[in-house]
Design an enzyme around this catalytic site. Structure first.
Site, PDB file in Angstrom:
ATOM      1  N   TRP A 322       0.828  -1.203   0.000  1.00 15.43           N
ATOM      2  CA  TRP A 322       0.000   0.000   0.000  1.00 15.43           C
ATOM      3  C   TRP A 322       0.866   1.257   0.000  1.00 15.43           C
ATOM      4  O   TRP A 322       0.526   2.252  -0.639  1.00 15.43           O
ATOM      5  CB  TRP A 322      -0.904   0.006   1.235  1.00 15.43           C
ATOM      6  CG  TRP A 322      -1.680   1.285   1.392  1.00 15.43           C
ATOM      7  CD1 TRP A 322      -2.848   1.613   0.764  1.00 15.43           C
ATOM      8  CD2 TRP A 322      -1.337   2.415   2.205  1.00 15.43           C
ATOM      9  NE1 TRP A 322      -3.255   2.868   1.146  1.00 15.43           N
ATOM     10  CE2 TRP A 322      -2.352   3.385   2.028  1.00 15.43           C
ATOM     11  CE3 TRP A 322      -0.287   2.696   3.070  1.00 15.43           C
ATOM     12  CZ2 TRP A 322      -2.333   4.601   2.687  1.00 15.43           C
ATOM     13  CZ3 TRP A 322      -0.267   3.918   3.725  1.00 15.43           C
ATOM     14  CH2 TRP A 322      -1.280   4.858   3.533  1.00 15.43           C
ATOM     15  N   HIS A 323       1.994   1.209   0.695  1.00 13.27           N
ATOM     16  CA  HIS A 323       2.850   2.390   0.769  1.00 13.27           C
ATOM     17  C   HIS A 323       3.476   2.747  -0.574  1.00 13.27           C
ATOM     18  O   HIS A 323       3.732   3.928  -0.840  1.00 13.27           O
ATOM     19  CB  HIS A 323       3.957   2.182   1.806  1.00 13.27           C
ATOM     20  CG  HIS A 323       3.528   2.462   3.205  1.00 13.27           C
ATOM     21  ND1 HIS A 323       2.912   1.514   3.992  1.00 13.27           N
ATOM     22  CD2 HIS A 323       3.621   3.584   3.976  1.00 13.27           C
ATOM     23  CE1 HIS A 323       2.655   2.047   5.180  1.00 13.27           C
ATOM     24  NE2 HIS A 323       3.068   3.289   5.200  1.00 13.27           N
ATOM     25  N   GLY A 324       3.758   1.790  -1.393  1.00 16.50           N
ATOM     26  CA  GLY A 324       4.403   2.107  -2.656  1.00 16.50           C
ATOM     27  C   GLY A 324       4.378   0.941  -3.624  1.00 16.50           C
ATOM     28  O   GLY A 324       4.425  -0.226  -3.217  1.00 16.50           O
ATOM     29  N   PHE A 457       2.059   8.631  -1.529  1.00 18.44           N
ATOM     30  CA  PHE A 457       1.396   7.354  -1.292  1.00 18.44           C
ATOM     31  C   PHE A 457      -0.127   7.483  -1.330  1.00 18.44           C
ATOM     32  O   PHE A 457      -0.818   6.516  -1.248  1.00 18.44           O
ATOM     33  CB  PHE A 457       1.829   6.752   0.047  1.00 18.44           C
ATOM     34  CG  PHE A 457       3.323   6.717   0.205  1.00 18.44           C
ATOM     35  CD1 PHE A 457       4.127   6.224  -0.797  1.00 18.44           C
ATOM     36  CD2 PHE A 457       3.936   7.182   1.361  1.00 18.44           C
ATOM     37  CE1 PHE A 457       5.494   6.189  -0.659  1.00 18.44           C
ATOM     38  CE2 PHE A 457       5.317   7.143   1.507  1.00 18.44           C
ATOM     39  CZ  PHE A 457       6.094   6.649   0.500  1.00 18.44           C
TER      40      PHE A 457
END
Length: 457
Positions: A322-324, A457
């Site tokens: 989810w972060h990247g 993000f």
């Protein structure tokens, strides 16, 4: 517009506050439409072309919620969740999936990189939280204006915190400036805004200036000395804390100016004595989301030790993704999943962990894994790790004074929220914060203005 920009601090925010105060006093029925309009102006300032996307996302999810409340078709909820995730994947992960597929011999899929709409990860998760709670009977069916404002409220639309509907929607019906503590709330909001801005500009940005060149050199294939590697690793761990917690402090302070209390997102995480404790203190609203909407549905700790460890690993790996959109983010999340699983096994075995040793091991683990989060590739991360473990030249010029001062601020003091609420309103205190605000403004005008890390993000 950036929270740390002149156009926001000296134009948009004062104008929005004065307009909101006037409407709240003379036409309170228009307060929520005004806040929604201000939020759309704020979001559209970045790139007006993404306003239709945000508007369509809000409208479609609201219509789905209305249908679910009246006729809960069994297929509609999973279809809505899948559609929200598909939209996120289309903008954020198409290139990532193509790169992963290209690792398979004989496949050469086209690589598509779409411009990532700001805040799409955060407002997608807000949709998911609300629809999930609505289906479970925990959430009411909201009117369009309230739902749209819940999703798009400008202090938190771009980078959180992740706010549950139950924490904010009831506040939309209040008359915030009619409260007996209205002036105190506004004062504390201004203090939080100033503290967060100072953390970003006076601490986070100078750390970025000493971190970015080292990671760029590693990305370019240059050798990294031991001094550079430790400086960049420790520096980034502190930079991302001041950058993101500074943004959160500003978001909480700005929301208070408009009569809304948002949940805290940081509680001195670098004082944590275990990795589990760290995630209870770092990006707290994301940790809560991952626990309630992913870890527990995957089985949590209710189905045996193996299932618990597997759920932790899966949850944190997906949290990393989810972060990247990159394998380094996946590896970062997986490493934390393994670390949390190891903590579960340690506690189950009943082995002791001295407080100081637990803190040292936790801090070291977190700092070392930040390398995967920050590096642009495994090759670049390998260059940093090679320097960290002394496989290159020793080097010189380690900026220990800057790091020591930043570390002291990050670990010794209370959180900004706690500190601001402990202070008693005084004229001298107001003057002190006014001076600090002016100093930060001068610093913004003098130096490069770095974008907040979590806007990516």
């Amino acid at each position: 517009m950036l929270f740390n920009s002149f156009v926001f601090l000296l134009a948009f925010l004062p104008a929005a506050f004065l307009l909101h105060a006037a409407i709240e006093r003379y036409r309170p029925a228009l307060r929520l439409p005004l806040l929604l309009g201000l939020s759309l102006v704020f979001y559209g300032w970045w790139d007006w072309r993404f306003l239709p996307l945000l508007g369509a996302s809000i409208t479609l999810n609201w219509l789905i919620a209305r249908i679910l409340a009246k006729r809960p078709y069994p297929w509609l909820f999973p279809a809505a969740i899948a559609a929200n995730l598909a939209l996120l994947a289309a903008f954020k992960y198409l290139g990532f999936f193509a790169d992963v597929a290209a690792l398979i011999p004989g496949l050469s899929p086209p690589h598509l990189d779409l411009v990532l709409p700001l805040g799409i990860s955060f407002f997608t998760f807000h949709h998911i939280m609300y629809l999930t709670d609505l289906r479970a009977g925990r959430a009411p069916c909201l009117g369009f204006t309230k739902y749209a404002l819940y999703i798009a409220f400008f202090p938190q639309v771009l980078a959180g915190p992740l706010v549950r509907w139950s924490e904010i929607v009831h506040q939309f019906d209040e008359r915030p400036y009619q409260r007996p503590d209205a002036a105190e709330r506004i004062g504390r909001g201004l203090m939080l805004l100033t503290v967060g801005l100072a953390k970003k500009v006076l601490l986070g940005d100078p750390l970025a200036a000493m971190v970015n060149p080292v990671f760029q050199a590693a990305a370019d294939g240059a050798a990294v000395t031991t001094a550079q590697a430790w400086q960049a690793t420790l520096g980034f761990g502190l930079q991302i804390y001041f950058d993101f917690s500074g943004y959160t402090d500003m978001a909480l302070g700005i929301a208070l100016l408009f009569g809304v209390v948002l949940p805290q997102n940081f509680d001195v995480p670098y004082r944590a004595g275990s990795l589990r404790d760290f995630w209870r203190r770092w990006h707290m609203t994301l940790s809560r989301f991952l626990r309630d909407y992913l870890y527990i549905p995957l089985g949590g700790n209710r189905r045996g030790l193996a299932m618990q460890v597997g759920a932790l690993f899966t949850t944190m790996t997906l949290g990393g993704l989810w972060h990247g959109a990159g394998l380094t983010f996946v590896a970062w999340g997986a490493a934390h999943g393994i670390g949390l699983g190891a903590g579960v096994l340690w506690r189950r075995a009943g082995w002791p962990m001295p407080i100081l040793l637990g803190w040292a091991l936790t801090t070291l683990f977190v700092m070392l894994t930040w390398v995967l989060f920050r590096a642009t590739s495994f090759t670049a991360a390998g260059a940093i790790y090679a320097g960290l473990f002394g496989l290159g030249e020793l080097g010189s010029g380690f900026k220990w004074r800057t790091l020591l001062m930043a570390a002291a601020v990050a670990t010794l003091g209370p959180s900004a929220w706690a500190a601001v609420h402990r202070l008693s309103p005084r004229r001298r205190l107001a003057a002190l914060f006014a001076v600090l605000f002016v100093v930060v403004l001068l610093k913004i005008g003098d130096d490069a203005n770095y974008e907040f890390i979590y806007f990516r993000f």
